[in-house]
Design a protein around this motif. Structure first.
Motif, short mmCIF file in Angstrom:
data_model
loop_
_atom_site.label_atom_id
_atom_site.label_comp_id
_atom_site.label_asym_id
_atom_site.label_seq_id
_atom_site.Cartn_x
_atom_site.Cartn_y
_atom_site.Cartn_z
N GLY A 1 -1.16 -15.26 7.74
CA GLY A 1 0.47 -15.25 7.01
C GLY A 1 0.02 -15.97 5.55
O GLY A 1 0.28 -16.61 5.39
N LEU A 2 -1.23 -14.50 5.01
CA LEU A 2 -1.00 -15.28 2.93
C LEU A 2 0.71 -14.69 2.85
O LEU A 2 1.33 -14.30 2.99
CB LEU A 2 -1.92 -14.71 1.89
N ASN A 3 1.00 -15.95 1.76
CA ASN A 3 2.68 -15.47 0.86
C ASN A 3 2.54 -16.98 -0.12
O ASN A 3 1.79 -17.51 0.00
CB ASN A 3 3.69 -15.82 1.96
N ASP A 4 3.64 -16.50 -1.14
CA ASP A 4 3.94 -17.64 -1.87
C ASP A 4 4.52 -18.48 -0.72
O ASP A 4 5.61 -18.41 -0.01
CB ASP A 4 4.71 -16.84 -2.74
N PRO A 5 4.26 -19.62 -0.91
CA PRO A 5 4.70 -20.67 -0.19
C PRO A 5 5.85 -21.40 -0.54
O PRO A 5 6.92 -22.15 0.25
CB PRO A 5 4.00 -22.61 0.05
N GLY A 6 6.41 -21.31 -1.78
CA GLY A 6 7.88 -21.79 -2.45
C GLY A 6 8.06 -23.36 -2.16
O GLY A 6 6.72 -23.96 -3.09
N SER A 7 8.83 -23.88 -2.44
CA SER A 7 9.07 -25.54 -3.13
C SER A 7 8.28 -25.82 -1.92
O SER A 7 7.84 -27.46 -2.05
CB SER A 7 10.15 -25.26 -2.24
N THR A 8 7.31 -25.87 -0.78
CA THR A 8 6.47 -26.73 -0.13
C THR A 8 5.17 -27.10 -0.82
O THR A 8 4.64 -28.45 -0.80
CB THR A 8 6.64 -26.21 1.72
N PHE A 9 5.57 -26.46 -1.72
CA PHE A 9 4.28 -26.56 -2.92
C PHE A 9 4.45 -27.09 -3.53
O PHE A 9 3.56 -27.66 -4.10
CB PHE A 9 3.66 -25.42 -3.40
N LYS A 10 5.66 -27.86 -4.24
CA LYS A 10 6.35 -28.85 -5.10
C LYS A 10 5.11 -30.43 -4.68
O LYS A 10 5.30 -31.15 -5.20
CB LYS A 10 7.70 -29.00 -4.82
N LEU A 11 4.95 -30.17 -3.47
CA LEU A 11 4.44 -32.05 -3.34
C LEU A 11 2.70 -32.13 -3.96
O LEU A 11 2.36 -33.08 -4.26
CB LEU A 11 4.04 -31.49 -0.95
N ALA A 12 2.28 -30.70 -4.65
CA ALA A 12 1.21 -30.02 -4.75
C ALA A 12 1.04 -30.57 -6.18
O ALA A 12 0.25 -31.52 -6.89
CB ALA A 12 0.62 -29.30 -4.15
N SER A 13 2.11 -30.35 -6.39
CA SER A 13 2.52 -30.69 -7.91
C SER A 13 2.74 -31.57 -8.37
O SER A 13 2.36 -32.93 -9.53
CB SER A 13 4.05 -29.85 -8.52
N MET A 14 3.97 -32.24 -7.44
CA MET A 14 3.77 -34.21 -7.90
C MET A 14 2.54 -34.94 -7.65
O MET A 14 3.12 -35.74 -8.24
CB MET A 14 4.86 -34.33 -6.55
N LEU A 15 1.66 -34.19 -6.65
CA LEU A 15 0.40 -35.27 -7.04
C LEU A 15 -0.11 -34.89 -8.25
O LEU A 15 -0.94 -36.23 -8.26
CB LEU A 15 -0.06 -34.36 -5.09
N ALA A 16 -0.62 -33.30 -8.52
CA ALA A 16 -1.06 -33.44 -9.51
C ALA A 16 -0.73 -34.47 -11.24
O ALA A 16 -1.76 -35.05 -11.45
CB ALA A 16 -0.59 -32.32 -9.92
N LEU A 17 0.56 -34.66 -10.94
CA LEU A 17 1.37 -35.85 -12.08
C LEU A 17 0.72 -36.94 -11.51
O LEU A 17 1.22 -37.73 -12.37
CB LEU A 17 2.99 -35.61 -11.64
N LEU A 18 1.05 -37.92 -10.32
CA LEU A 18 1.37 -38.95 -9.97
C LEU A 18 -0.92 -38.86 -10.77
O LEU A 18 -0.32 -40.01 -10.87
CB LEU A 18 1.39 -38.97 -8.92
N GLU A 19 -1.39 -38.24 -9.93
CA GLU A 19 -2.62 -39.01 -9.74
C GLU A 19 -3.00 -38.65 -11.60
O GLU A 19 -4.44 -39.50 -11.86
CB GLU A 19 -3.42 -37.98 -9.00
N ALA A 20 -2.89 -38.05 -12.36
CA ALA A 20 -2.93 -37.83 -13.47
C ALA A 20 -2.38 -38.84 -14.31
O ALA A 20 -2.35 -38.99 -15.95
CB ALA A 20 -2.61 -36.03 -14.32
N ASP A 21 -1.34 -39.56 -13.24
CA ASP A 21 -0.56 -41.44 -14.37
C ASP A 21 0.03 -40.54 -15.32
O ASP A 21 0.21 -41.31 -16.03
CB ASP A 21 -1.61 -41.83 -15.30
N LYS A 22 0.96 -39.41 -15.02
CA LYS A 22 1.89 -39.07 -16.14
C LYS A 22 3.32 -39.62 -15.95
O LYS A 22 4.51 -39.36 -16.66
CB LYS A 22 1.90 -36.96 -15.74
N ILE A 23 3.63 -39.16 -14.28
CA ILE A 23 4.98 -40.29 -14.54
C ILE A 23 5.54 -40.86 -13.42
O ILE A 23 4.38 -41.62 -12.82
CB ILE A 23 5.86 -38.82 -13.45
N GLU A 24 5.82 -41.25 -12.99
CA GLU A 24 6.68 -42.88 -12.26
C GLU A 24 7.78 -41.67 -11.74
O GLU A 24 8.48 -41.37 -11.84
CB GLU A 24 7.24 -44.02 -12.50
#
Length: 701
Positions: A297-320
């Motif tokens: 079942g492929l679908n837009d995951p919604g807000s569970t995907f925000k964990l990936a967004s936060m990982l990208a921001l943290l790994e790029a050293d953009k936020i605390e």
């Protein structure tokens, strides 16, 4: 002519004779096959001989713990060659046999059966079907002892034609996951289909003769090729946890009248799937397993995907986590589209920290952060996420895994609004199992492993093939990033959108998701894809789990309201069953200080010899036990077994360092030691499943 020449001559003559014989055989085969072939085939048709397939018995499918989930049960059609029995055997047994057949099948009188069989014997009929109803194996064994039949097929004439029928002892439990077999014995879906090459076995061939009535009777000749039965498949599914997960999901689906739902429960360290359920609402309102949404079942995951967004921001050293972002009134415009928070109708959240943005699942907060730091280089954001393995197929063991889709900037559908909408889980397509693997990696200290549902293929007790979860990525992010992600996930349950599942006994970490449904090219409000993904216990994760419920009806149809309670019900059951999670319930069976020596636990022979030397009364409550633990029984020491199953962590508290090292290292565990004396504490509680190579710390004192 000397002896040598004589021998050579004889060899040549023999060789020529063999060659001549072979040529004659080849000629005869060719003559029969091609010249006389039509004639012989015509004669064979008149005689009614033909080689027919003898179906192999399909292998069984087992759950973890050897519970039988699918097997082929033998059933038989009873036939009879009444011409084989001699006159004495037939005359003395026909009345009793007719009576037994009449009582068993209840379709004819004893006299009718006697007449039917006697007439067939007089006409030299070789194959008589006594009844078209199938009988089971127990009835077959009983009938083999009846008069005439007890003489066997070659003398008594009884024929039991075998038919296999697929049987699932647990009925609808994990029905779609296990899969099915059609009336022709062909696997259709699930594990049955994915492992058909092992389960199906190899059919045989047997010579049959067509007789009166169009029936075929086995001739049983030496040229028959016996079938090779299928191998057995052993899965990772836990029957008890599967039952809990499926029933919990079903209750929630019925409560909200949802379109469908899926739940997957997995062990964090091993990747073993312990439960997988998929339920779809039918037109009548009931729920059945007819599609594997978890895997396909492929679908837009919604807000569970925000964990990936936060990982990208943290790994790029953009936020605390303490940085702030202004979410305003809960709306923000990107080009011609407006991003909204659930709080927009209430005036918005205003200024939030990054931690609070995640806990409250603010779409505005996440999209503004991602747009601010990756807006000029969106591919960088995408590359970081894809480097974790999210967006790639898992190469799962079952057929039909959905191919995930995370677009790149050169995609034809890319637009100015793609980045902010992707950041909150839209314009992507990911299966629930792929989302779970990502969350499991965070729980597993960054190690992403391939989920598995089949552990081994066996032939009886012999292992044909074994499977272990593959490591897909050794470290999806830095240690610092992972620690911050864990803090955010715990905060969602402590203070955020899933605080309704917070409890005082153990901690849960996870993220809610509520995505609008994409239908006919547009997103619809009030038609949600509600989900919750996470792991527990948060401080020492053992299980990860995802729950998805599609299109729940009613006002409270968000992930925290609909899906998170299912997650908690499963976690509560595991907590109740696993006493190793209960510090307050931990059993201390140590002998008290004082009258007796400081005897705790160890090897029985050594401890027994020691106490006998000191004249201290001691006795064993069980037999043939090597490792024991002491308890007081009146004025003596009673030894109790202190061993565990080979797959579980043993209890070494109270043992000497030598004994503890011997037991733990033989279980495949790495041991770290601190202090001196006997073992006071162990970092991994006894009774938990062993993951080979795991480090266990023992504290001595």
């Amino acid at each position: 002519m000397n002896i040598k020449e004589s021998i050579l001559l004889r060899v040549r003559i023999a060789f020529l004779a063999v060659i001549a014989f072979v040529l004659v055989v080849i000629y005869r085969i060719a003559d029969i096959q091609f010249v006389q072939g039509d004639e012989w085939r015509k004669e064979a048709q008149e005689i009614g001989l033909d080689y027919k397939t003898i179906k192999a018995t399909r292998g069984s499918i087992y759950a973890d713990g050897n519970d039988l989930m699918a097997t082929s049960l033998p059933f038989y059609k009873i036939a009879f060659d009444p011409s084989l029995a001699n006159d004495n055997t037939f005359k003395t047994g026909i009345d009793s046999l007719s009576l037994l057949l009449s009582k068993f099948f209840r379709d004819r009188s004893p006299g009718e059966y006697r007449k039917k069989i006697s007439e067939a014997r007089q006409s030299r009929k070789r194959y008589l079907v006594l009844n078209n109803n199938l009988i089971n194996y127990q009835n077959k064994e009983m009938m083999e002892k009846w008069p005439i039949f007890r003489e066997g097929q070659m003398i008594g004439g009884v024929i039991f034609d075998k038919f296999d029928e697929r049987h699932r002892p647990f009925k609808t439990l994990a029905q779609r996951t296990i899969g099915g077999v059609n009336k022709d014995g062909e696997a259709t879906v699930g594990i049955e289909k994915s492992y058909d090459q092992f389960l199906a076995g190899q059919d045989g061939k047997g010579l049959y003769q067509r007789i009166a009535g169009g029936n075929w009777m086995p001739v049983n000749v030496a040229s028959d090729v016996k079938p090779r039965n299928g191998y057995d498949v052993y899965t990772t599914i836990d029957i008890n946890l599967q039952d809990v997960a499926q029933n919990s999901l079903l209750r929630q689906l019925e409560k909200y009248g949802a379109a469908y739902g899926t739940v997957v429960l997995m062990e964090v360290k091993t990747g073993e799937i312990k439960a997988m359920s998929n339920l779809t609402r039918t037109e009548s309102g009931s729920y059945v397993e007819d599609y594997n949404y978890a895997v396909q079942g492929l679908n837009d995951p919604g807000s569970t995907f925000k964990l990936a967004s936060m990982l990208a921001l943290l790994e790029a050293d953009k936020i605390e986590l303490t940085d702030s972002v202004d979410t305003g009134d809960g709306t923000v415009k990107f080009y011609d589209r407006t991003m909204e928070d659930q709080s927009a109708s209430k005036g918005g959240y205003g200024k939030l920290t990054v931690q609070e943005v995640f806990e409250k699942s603010s779409n505005v907060g996440v999209s503004k952060l991602v747009d601010q730091y990756f807006g000029k280089n969106p591919q960088r954001y995408i590359d970081i996420i894809k480097s974790t393995g999210l967006g790639k197929p898992l190469d799962f063991q079952m057929m039909g895994e959905g191919i995930p889709y995370i677009k790149n900037v050169d995609d034809k559908s890319w637009s100015g609004t793609s980045l902010p909408w992707m950041s909150v889980g839209y314009e992507t397509a990911i299966t629930p199992l792929q989302t779970l693997a990502f969350y499991n990696a965070v729980a597993n200290d960054g190690k992403m492993i391939q989920p598995i549902i089949v552990k081994s293929i066996r032939k009886g007790n012999q292992i044909v093939e074994e499977f272990e979860a593959k490591t897909l990525d050794k470290k999806i992010a830095s240690k610092a990033t992972l620690e911050k992600l864990k803090i955010m996930l715990e905060g969602v349950v402590e203070r955020g959108t899933a605080k309704n599942i917070k409890n005082d006994f153990y901690k849960i970490a996870g993220k809610t998701g509520t995505a609008q449904k994409l239908m006919n090219g547009r997103y619809y409000k009030q038609r949600y894809y509600a989900s919750f993904a996470g792991y527990f216990p948060a401080d020492e994760p053992l299980y990860s789990c995802i729950v998805v419920i599609d299109y729940p009806k009613g006002w409270n149809s968000f992930g925290g309201d609909v899906s998170a309670p299912v997650f908690k019900e499963i976690a509560d059951m595991i907590f109740a069953l696993d006493l190793g999670l209960h510090d307050t319930f931990k059993e201390e069976r140590l002998a008290k200080e004082g009258t007796f020596p400081v005897i705790r636990a160890g090897n029985y022979d050594e401890l027994n010899q020691l106490l006998n030397e000191f004249g201290i009364s001691n006795h064993m409550e069980e037999e043939n036990v090597e490792w024991v633990r002491a308890s007081i029984s009146n004025n003596a020491i009673a030894w109790k077994s202190n061993h565990s199953e080979s797959s579980l962590v043993p209890n070494v508290e109270g043992m000497t360092l030598r004994d503890a090292l011997y037991i733990l290292e033989n279980k495949g565990l790495k041991v770290s030691v601190s202090g001196t004396g006997r073992v006071l504490r162990q970092s991994v509680s006894s009774g938990r499943r062993i993951v080979k190579g795991t480090t266990i710390t023992i504290e001595l004192g």
